[in-house]
Design a protein around this motif. Structure first.
Motif, PDB file in Angstrom:
ATOM      1  N   TYR A 832      -7.419  12.423   9.445  1.00  0.00           N
ATOM      2  CA  TYR A 832      -5.668  12.063   7.682  1.00  0.00           C
ATOM      3  C   TYR A 832      -4.917  12.938   8.245  1.00  0.00           C
ATOM      4  O   TYR A 832      -3.440  13.162   8.474  1.00  0.00           O
ATOM      5  N   GLY A 833      -4.689  14.098   9.545  1.00  0.00           N
ATOM      6  CA  GLY A 833      -3.833  14.956  10.000  1.00  0.00           C
ATOM      7  C   GLY A 833      -3.299  16.701   9.854  1.00  0.00           C
ATOM      8  O   GLY A 833      -3.884  16.496   8.410  1.00  0.00           O
ATOM      9  N   ARG A 834      -2.968  17.373  10.180  1.00  0.00           N
ATOM     10  CA  ARG A 834      -2.746  18.174   9.603  1.00  0.00           C
ATOM     11  C   ARG A 834      -1.380  18.714   8.440  1.00  0.00           C
ATOM     12  O   ARG A 834      -1.429  19.125   7.398  1.00  0.00           O
ATOM     13  N   ARG A 835      -0.388  17.659   7.770  1.00  0.00           N
ATOM     14  CA  ARG A 835       0.892  17.692   7.097  1.00  0.00           C
ATOM     15  C   ARG A 835      -0.114  17.303   6.179  1.00  0.00           C
ATOM     16  O   ARG A 835      -0.370  17.334   4.950  1.00  0.00           O
ATOM     17  N   PRO A 836      -1.341  16.037   5.329  1.00  0.00           N
ATOM     18  CA  PRO A 836      -1.666  15.780   3.734  1.00  0.00           C
ATOM     19  C   PRO A 836      -2.654  16.980   4.372  1.00  0.00           C
ATOM     20  O   PRO A 836      -2.551  16.995   2.698  1.00  0.00           O
ATOM     21  N   GLY A 841      -3.311  21.719  -0.105  1.00  0.00           N
ATOM     22  CA  GLY A 841      -3.522  22.935   0.487  1.00  0.00           C
ATOM     23  C   GLY A 841      -2.660  23.304  -0.594  1.00  0.00           C
ATOM     24  O   GLY A 841      -2.999  24.742  -1.597  1.00  0.00           O
ATOM     25  N   VAL A 842      -1.329  23.353  -0.139  1.00  0.00           N
ATOM     26  CA  VAL A 842      -0.121  24.822  -0.710  1.00  0.00           C
ATOM     27  C   VAL A 842      -0.334  24.241  -2.067  1.00  0.00           C
ATOM     28  O   VAL A 842       0.147  24.851  -2.747  1.00  0.00           O
ATOM     29  N   TRP A 886      -5.473  24.934   4.030  1.00  0.00           N
ATOM     30  CA  TRP A 886      -4.614  25.687   4.565  1.00  0.00           C
ATOM     31  C   TRP A 886      -4.129  26.816   5.823  1.00  0.00           C
ATOM     32  O   TRP A 886      -2.915  26.885   6.230  1.00  0.00           O
ATOM     33  N   SER A 887      -5.019  27.851   5.666  1.00  0.00           N
ATOM     34  CA  SER A 887      -5.039  28.777   5.835  1.00  0.00           C
ATOM     35  C   SER A 887      -5.103  29.135   7.213  1.00  0.00           C
ATOM     36  O   SER A 887      -4.510  29.448   8.295  1.00  0.00           O
ATOM     37  N   ILE A 893      -0.362  24.324  14.017  1.00  0.00           N
ATOM     38  CA  ILE A 893       1.032  24.182  14.678  1.00  0.00           C
ATOM     39  C   ILE A 893       1.658  25.238  15.900  1.00  0.00           C
ATOM     40  O   ILE A 893       1.831  25.000  16.864  1.00  0.00           O
ATOM     41  N   VAL A 894       1.290  26.739  15.475  1.00  0.00           N
ATOM     42  CA  VAL A 894       1.481  27.617  16.009  1.00  0.00           C
ATOM     43  C   VAL A 894       1.267  27.405  18.053  1.00  0.00           C
ATOM     44  O   VAL A 894       1.824  27.279  18.673  1.00  0.00           O
TER      45      VAL A 894
END
Length: 898
Positions: A832-836, A841-842, A886-887, A893-894
């Motif tokens: 599903y990718g990083r963004r969703p 999580g946030v 999401w931690s 991403i870095v």
């Protein structure tokens, strides 16, 4: 090791800073070839040269007396002046405090005023200090005297091998430098032996006598260092000093030409307005790491503790001091003598490795001697074993203690020698201060644990000596320094051509292709077809081991809070400091972590972090007070901070594109599982046992990193190691896999990066094209912390107690919820990718924080207070599960974007 072999081959063909001899000069190679250095072998030991060595030896004698003074006279001074043990510990530590002051200015003064004038200044400090101690009537005079000689001693440790290395022919350099170290160890042994027989005031006066001899020789007889004179532009004095040292009839033409050309090259590439920061360039990385690393490891292996407190060890083991010091002194002299006679025959590295192994063995035997004191029947062996262990340790340290300073004297070019010397002295004395100040406390806390820590540091030094330290035997200083500064030899014409090239074709490539790489054709096949090789899986396992220990660090303080406070009698404020030391260590790691990872590579950084974790966890496991707890948490906090950045970056660099998200998530999964593990197990077992468990994965990672896993192929490509790069990539992907497209892609990317980042600095990242990556990377990491991640991780127990929830039940529920959320994140990351997942999580952490706030609010309302515990538990579960999702995404991403 491959890098050093390659550099040695290049040196054999042609020194990188020195041009090949011309045809005219080659005809006279039998007498003056700069390659054969026949002049070295024919140089006679002139009276001036021998007197110069004698002058240096006098300074080394005073330095050795400084190091060995406090141990044999401890009980004399305490009895006569009525000092407490703490006051005497301060007296011993003042040598290190003075050393810190001297370290700040020593390297620079040596470069500004010259070697000879610096010797004269040190003589003044030594004489004033020894006379102050000899006439002392109380603690203040003792402190001041030790401060003065302490300032002089570390500067002399740096100056003596520098001066000797610069005046001695290359074929004798190792032996002569070792002779000065032999003198120093003889004086330490002299202080041990004589200090147990004569009055402490008389011993102080004896320490001042060699300084008077050195002062006379320096003023009237010995010359200044020829290389320093050449560097400062004093050409006539330079040749006169060299002729004086080599003899009036010696042919010094080849040596003069070699030194002159080296100085000209150094001056051409060194800024006139050079600063301390000039040494932090890529070509000086290995000398800095080797020099500072060896000196720090030497201290953490317990050298000063053994030197200053040998008498304490003897008393604890029931050994008569006089007999003990006599045996140790004789063994020290034998070790130093062997080092002096074998240095130029066998080289620096073999002796260094043998010496470090000896200190490790000696520390382990000392540990065993203290352990056996508690076993009936074995206690009779304790004195013999303790004496044997100290003899082995002191003999071994005598073999290798001078080698780090010799290497410092040989590796650093004149352009940065002052700054690098200052840094090395600071590293040496800061680590010495840490060891000296903590020794008495550590010994009272746990004698076996103290010496086990020293053995661990020696073990790290063994790997350091094997992997990093180069061999310098038989090479001129110019050749040695050239091998580490090979990029310095470029002419201005070459630099202009490279600049125009980088601003031309490669610059246009950058402008036309903002993403740095042309559109890839479709590398899916390579990604999907790459099998999960054993090497790749072991590499992921190694990264996961580091993440496990980092997770234990984050989750450790929360479940064991009340155990530690009750057992050690800490206050809440003291425990808060303990928890905060992880953040302090994290700040320290953040400052150097990124740079170290780029300089020495991902694999070597892992090895360093293993050392930090192991020592830190063992320090906590054997802690008997707040000081040891804080020190241990500082170490593992530093390691955790660097590992949180290193693990996803290494995994991202070794993993095929289509598997990268899942693979990076494995490291994050492991870290979060270990947090949950710490929460759960920490509420069931002793806090000391939990600390030992935290150290266990580091041993696994250490084994894998040394013997099995490869370095990051992308880092190897970036550093120009093309053969190693392709071999590492093939090892990861499998021997039958076609890696040609991946090799070409990485090479093209690396070429473009090099084209646009020549002469780069830290400020280069503040360019418009990097704005979005910087904002995204730093913004996510900052917001993650300000959303309370560490507060929940470290103080969940406090939330449970405030809400009236049994800790065991709470941690079990939270740990299970974390595990489920983390597995979901790993399984869904590439689908599903990083963004969703980041958004989900946030939102979850926001909801969890709001519910926690509500649970505390309801405690003040009658009727609703019964709901508060359930709501608090639910809120922590939601928050911990969401943060698990999401931690790891910001770090991923870095690793991908920046």
């Amino acid at each position: 090791m491959g890098m050093f072999k390659k550099e040695r081959e290049e040196e054999t063909e042609q020194p990188l800073l020195l041009p090949p001899p011309s045809s005219s000069s080659s005809s006279s190679s039998s007498s003056s070839s700069s390659q054969d250095h026949v002049g070295d072998r024919d140089s006679t030991l002139t009276p001036t040269f021998l007197l110069s060595i004698l002058a240096v030896a006098c300074g080394c004698f005073a330095t050795g007396c400084t190091i060995g003074y406090t141990s044999p006279v401890e009980y004399q001074i305490i009895g006569e002046l009525g000092l407490t043990v703490d006051e005497y510990s301060v007296f011993g530590s003042m040598m290190v405090v003075g050393g810190l002051a001297g370290s700040l200015v020593g390297g620079k003064i040596t470069e500004l005023s010259g070697r000879k004038r610096t010797m004269m200044g040190l003589d003044g400090l030594f004489i004033g200090g020894w006379l102050t101690i000899a006439s002392a009537k109380g603690a203040p005079q003792l402190y001041f005297g030790m401060l003065l000689i302490g300032m002089a001693a570390p500067i002399n440790l740096y100056l003596a091998p520098i001066y000797v290395a610069e005046i001695t022919p290359s074929n004798l350099r190792g032996t002569v430098v070792s002779v000065t170290q032999l003198i120093m160890f003889c004086s330490i042994s002299f202080a041990y032996l004589l200090g147990s027989l004569i009055n402490w005031r008389a011993l102080a006066l004896i320490g001042a006598i060699p300084c008077l001899v050195q002062l006379f020789l320096t003023v009237f007889i010995i010359p200044e260092s020829p290389r320093w004179l050449a560097k400062t532009g004093k050409k006539k004095e330079f040749e006169a000093a060299l002729l004086q040292l080599r003899g009036g009839n010696a042919d010094i033409s080849w040596e003069v030409d070699e030194i002159k050309e080296y100085i000209e090259t150094i001056n051409s590439i060194s800024s006139k307005d050079s600063s301390f920061l000039d040494m932090f360039q890529k070509q000086y990385a290995i000398p800095l790491i080797v020099g500072n690393g060896l000196l720090v490891l030497q201290q953490f292996s317990g050298m000063n503790s053994y030197n200053m407190y040998t008498d304490v060890i003897f008393v604890s083991a029931g050994i008569p001091s006089t007999a003990g010091f006599l045996a140790v002194a004789s063994f020290q002299i034998v070790g130093a003598f062997l080092a002096a006679t074998m240095m130029d025959r066998y080289g620096r590295r073999p002796l260094l490795q043998a010496g470090v192994i000896g200190t490790c063995l000696g520390s382990l035997l000392t540990t065993l001697s203290f352990i056996l004191q508690g076993f009936e029947g074995w206690s009779r062996m304790t004195p013999t074993l303790a004496l044997l262990s100290v003899m082995i340790y002191e003999g071994a340290i005598a073999v290798w203690s001078g080698i780090p300073w010799m290497i410092v004297a040989e590796l650093f070019p004149l352009s940065i020698k002052g700054s690098a010397g200052t840094m090395c002295c600071l590293s040496y004395n800061i680590s010495s201060l840490m060891v000296s100040l903590t020794f008495q406390s550590l010994l009272q806390w746990n004698p076996p644990g103290t010496f086990l820590i020293y053995a661990g540091a020696s073990g790290v030094a063994i790997g350091f000596a094997v992997k990093l330290v180069p061999e310098t035997r038989g090479k001129t200083l110019e050749e040695i320094q050239s091998s580490f500064t090979h990029k310095m030899g470029k002419t201005k014409k070459q630099e202009r051509e490279e600049t125009s090239c980088s601003s031309g074709e490669e610059g246009r490539t950058q402008a036309q292709q903002p993403l740095l790489l042309p559109p890839s054709q479709d590398h899916d096949g390579g990604g999907r077809d790459s099998p999960l090789t054993p090497t790749f899986l072991l590499s992921i396992l190694a990264a996961a081991c580091g993440s496990f220990s980092a997770g234990c660090t984050i989750g450790y303080t929360s479940p064991v809070e009340y155990q530690i406070i009750e057992e050690l009698g800490l206050s809440v404020d003291e425990y808060s400091v303990f928890g905060s030391m992880m953040v302090v260590g994290g700040l320290m790691g953040s400052i150097v972590g990124g740079k170290i990872t780029e300089l020495i590579g991902r694999k070597r950084t892992m090895l360093g972090l293993d050392g930090l974790f192991i020592v830190g966890w063992l320090t906590i496991a054997f802690a008997e007070g707040a000081l040891q707890l804080d020190l241990g948490m500082l170490l593992i906090g530093t390691g955790a901070s660097i590992n949180i950045y290193l693990a996803p970056m290494y995994v991202a660099e070794i993993t095929p594109n289509n598997r990268r998200g899942a693979a990076v998530s494995v490291t994050q999964l492991t870290m979060l599982c270990s947090i949950s593990f710490a929460f759960l197990v920490g509420s069931l077992i002793s806090w000391r046992a939990l600390a030992l468990i935290g150290a266990t994965p580091c041993f696994v990672q250490l084994l894998l990193a040394i013997f099995f896993i490869p370095e990051s192929p992308r880092w190897l490509a970036k550093t120009g190691k093309e053969k190693e790069f392709e071999a590492a990539l093939l090892q990861l992907r499998g021997r039958t896999v076609d890696i040609s497209w991946e090799v070409d892609e990485i090479k093209e990317y690396t070429k473009i990066i090099h084209g646009i980042s020549k002469n780069s600095s830290s400020l280069d990242m503040f360019q418009k094209q990097y704005a979005i990556p910087l904002i995204v990377g730093n913004g996510l990491l900052l917001l993650q912390q300000f959303s309370g991640m560490n507060s929940y991780a470290m103080y969940t127990a406090a939330i449970f107690v405030s809400a009236g929830i049994p800790s065991t039940v709470g941690f079990l529920a939270v740990a299970s919820f974390q595990l489920v959320a983390t597995f979901l994140a790993a399984a869904l990351m590439d689908r599903y990718g990083r963004r969703p997942l980041l958004q989900v999580g946030v939102i979850g952490t926001c909801l969890g924080s709001l519910l926690t706030a509500l649970s505390f609010i309801l405690q003040g309302f009658e009727g609703w207070s019964r709901v508060s515990p359930t709501l608090a538990l639910l809120s922590v579960m939601i928050y911990s599960g969401s943060i698990s999702i999401w931690s790891g995404i910001p770090w991923m991403i870095v690793a991908e974007v920046i």
